[in-house]
Design an enzyme around this catalytic site. Structure first.
Site, PDB file in Angstrom:
ATOM      1  N   ASN A 123       0.878  -1.175   0.000  1.00 46.69           N
ATOM      2  CA  ASN A 123       0.000   0.000   0.000  1.00 46.69           C
ATOM      3  C   ASN A 123       0.918   1.229   0.000  1.00 46.69           C
ATOM      4  O   ASN A 123       1.480   1.594   1.033  1.00 46.69           O
ATOM      5  CB  ASN A 123      -0.867  -0.033   1.241  1.00 46.69           C
ATOM      6  CG  ASN A 123      -2.185   0.696   1.122  1.00 46.69           C
ATOM      7  OD1 ASN A 123      -2.903   0.802   2.090  1.00 46.69           O
ATOM      8  ND2 ASN A 123      -2.538   1.211  -0.053  1.00 46.69           N
ATOM      9  N   GLU A 149     -10.659  -0.327  -2.904  1.00 43.21           N
ATOM     10  CA  GLU A 149     -10.761   0.836  -2.034  1.00 43.21           C
ATOM     11  C   GLU A 149     -11.490   1.974  -2.738  1.00 43.21           C
ATOM     12  O   GLU A 149     -11.179   2.297  -3.889  1.00 43.21           O
ATOM     13  CB  GLU A 149      -9.370   1.300  -1.607  1.00 43.21           C
ATOM     14  CG  GLU A 149      -8.646   0.335  -0.689  1.00 43.21           C
ATOM     15  CD  GLU A 149      -7.478   0.988   0.010  1.00 43.21           C
ATOM     16  OE1 GLU A 149      -7.708   1.966   0.761  1.00 43.21           O
ATOM     17  OE2 GLU A 149      -6.334   0.534  -0.193  1.00 43.21           O
ATOM     18  N   ARG A 150     -12.436   2.571  -2.031  1.00 39.15           N
ATOM     19  CA  ARG A 150     -13.121   3.723  -2.593  1.00 39.15           C
ATOM     20  C   ARG A 150     -12.098   4.824  -2.861  1.00 39.15           C
ATOM     21  O   ARG A 150     -11.255   5.126  -2.021  1.00 39.15           O
ATOM     22  CB  ARG A 150     -14.225   4.229  -1.655  1.00 39.15           C
ATOM     23  CG  ARG A 150     -13.732   4.649  -0.296  1.00 39.15           C
ATOM     24  CD  ARG A 150     -14.828   5.253   0.574  1.00 39.15           C
ATOM     25  NE  ARG A 150     -14.235   5.699   1.840  1.00 39.15           N
ATOM     26  CZ  ARG A 150     -14.870   6.396   2.752  1.00 39.15           C
ATOM     27  NH1 ARG A 150     -16.130   6.725   2.579  1.00 39.15           N
ATOM     28  NH2 ARG A 150     -14.269   6.771   3.863  1.00 39.15           N
ATOM     29  N   CYS A 203      -5.828   4.815   7.655  1.00 45.49           N
ATOM     30  CA  CYS A 203      -5.187   3.723   6.920  1.00 45.49           C
ATOM     31  C   CYS A 203      -4.117   3.131   7.822  1.00 45.49           C
ATOM     32  O   CYS A 203      -3.164   3.820   8.216  1.00 45.49           O
ATOM     33  CB  CYS A 203      -4.581   4.226   5.615  1.00 45.49           C
ATOM     34  SG  CYS A 203      -3.618   2.958   4.748  1.00 45.49           S
ATOM     35  N   GLY A 204      -4.256   1.862   8.159  1.00 43.21           N
ATOM     36  CA  GLY A 204      -3.294   1.220   9.043  1.00 43.21           C
ATOM     37  C   GLY A 204      -1.921   1.091   8.420  1.00 43.21           C
ATOM     38  O   GLY A 204      -0.898   1.254   9.096  1.00 43.21           O
ATOM     39  N   ASN A 218     -15.596   0.665   0.896  1.00 38.80           N
ATOM     40  CA  ASN A 218     -14.463  -0.202   0.583  1.00 38.80           C
ATOM     41  C   ASN A 218     -14.974  -1.640   0.641  1.00 38.80           C
ATOM     42  O   ASN A 218     -15.710  -1.995   1.568  1.00 38.80           O
ATOM     43  CB  ASN A 218     -13.354  -0.025   1.621  1.00 38.80           C
ATOM     44  CG  ASN A 218     -12.874   1.405   1.712  1.00 38.80           C
ATOM     45  OD1 ASN A 218     -12.154   1.899   0.868  1.00 38.80           O
ATOM     46  ND2 ASN A 218     -13.297   2.101   2.767  1.00 38.80           N
ATOM     47  N   GLY A 241      -9.245  -2.427   5.995  1.00 43.79           N
ATOM     48  CA  GLY A 241      -9.991  -3.519   5.379  1.00 43.79           C
ATOM     49  C   GLY A 241      -9.614  -4.869   5.952  1.00 43.79           C
ATOM     50  O   GLY A 241     -10.465  -5.747   6.144  1.00 43.79           O
ATOM     51  N   HIS A 254     -16.621  -0.407   5.466  1.00 46.41           N
ATOM     52  CA  HIS A 254     -16.203  -1.622   4.775  1.00 46.41           C
ATOM     53  C   HIS A 254     -17.373  -2.582   4.583  1.00 46.41           C
ATOM     54  O   HIS A 254     -18.251  -2.702   5.446  1.00 46.41           O
ATOM     55  CB  HIS A 254     -15.097  -2.332   5.556  1.00 46.41           C
ATOM     56  CG  HIS A 254     -13.810  -1.572   5.580  1.00 46.41           C
ATOM     57  ND1 HIS A 254     -12.905  -1.615   4.562  1.00 46.41           N
ATOM     58  CD2 HIS A 254     -13.301  -0.718   6.505  1.00 46.41           C
ATOM     59  CE1 HIS A 254     -11.884  -0.823   4.847  1.00 46.41           C
ATOM     60  NE2 HIS A 254     -12.102  -0.276   6.034  1.00 46.41           N
TER      61      HIS A 254
END
Length: 278
Positions: A11, A211-212, A71-72, A193, A223, A162
């Site tokens: 990512n 992902e949107r 976002c992780g 998402n 997610g 999600h």
């Protein structure tokens, strides 16, 4: 404008230290810089700011210019950035995000951050909190028609909304077609998402994600967290799993003690540079 390109489980984002830099129009910058042909190329833009509530603040813009709350994978990379840049010497930092303050434990090898664990908080299961326009208090194994086909879906929020869909073979999913249809489904007023999840065993899961605002990405931290919660609630997995994504693996724990989801994975520097403008 100086920047760093970093990735967590594939990512990839462009990171800008806004202690030193400023961006007048972040949505436009995210769209331009994220373009993989005419820009730097990324899933989006991450801005690192001072915070009066935490050690640092993270703002995220998707590759289409829209905002993301959390976002992780990006959070782990922020931890690596601020530690490796000597902006902090802590082994745990607090990070302000649009979905609240997150706490990140940092793991180093030879003085450099190699991985981190993010306390992603508790899942939000109420339909109104996702949000989802579905006539039920929660959305667990509910039927939903998407693109003329009926799917069994489990929906929740991990700071971002999600929709989790379980499949026996996620490699066969035409995610470019169905991902768009899920993202823009009228049941999801803020878009959604979508995770396509294949349990391998009680302790191992495969996942693909749409992902949107970004399309299919190699990984999605929130997610992955949503997927372990959905898998546990539907009896498909234990509370501790390894999640295999296209960009690598994450270790996930949904704690029975505090109800929080903990996500651990790598954070890697790719390159840095300076954007001189158009």
């Amino acid at each position: 404008m100086k920047f760093a390109k970093m990735q967590g489980t594939g990512n990839d984002y462009i990171y800008v230290n806004c202690f030193d830099e400023s961006i007048d129009d972040p949505p436009a910058a995210a769209k331009f810089l994220s373009d993989r042909h005419f820009g730097i190329g990324s899933d989006g833009l991450v801005l690192i700011f001072p915070s009066d509530r935490a050690d640092f603040r993270m703002d995220i813009y998707n590759s289409d210019g829209s905002r993301a709350k959390m976002c992780g994978n990006a959070a782990r990379c922020v931890a690596k950035y601020v530690c490796d840049s000597k902006m902090t010497d802590k082994d745990m930092i607090s990070l302000e995000t649009l979905s609240g303050i997150k706490y990140i434990s940092i793991y180093k090898t030879d003085g450099k951050v190699t991985s981190a664990q993010v306390n992603m908080g508790s899942p939000m299961l109420k339909t109104r909190d996702i949000p989802a326009l579905i006539e039920s208090d929660t959305v667990i194994s509910r039927q939903l028609e998407v693109g003329g086909k009926i799917y069994s879906v489990t929906c929740l929020s991990m700071g971002n909304p999600h929709c989790v869909v379980f499949s026996e073979n996620i490699d066969s999913v035409n995610i470019q077609k169905i991902g768009v249809e899920f993202e823009n489904h009228p049941a999801f007023p803020d878009r959604i998402n979508t995770e396509f999840v294949q349990p391998i065993s009680a302790s191992r899961i495969k996942m693909r994600v749409w992902e949107r605002g970004a399309g299919e990405t190699l990984a999605c931290g929130t997610g992955a967290c949503a997927s372990i919660v959905a898998a546990v609630m539907t009896g498909r997995a234990d509370r501790h799993v390894v999640m295999d994504l296209l960009g690598g693996s994450l270790t996930l724990d949904w704690s029975p003690d505090d109800g929080h989801v903990y996500q651990e994975g790598t954070a890697q520097f790719v390159f840095d540079g300076e954007w001189l403008g158009e």
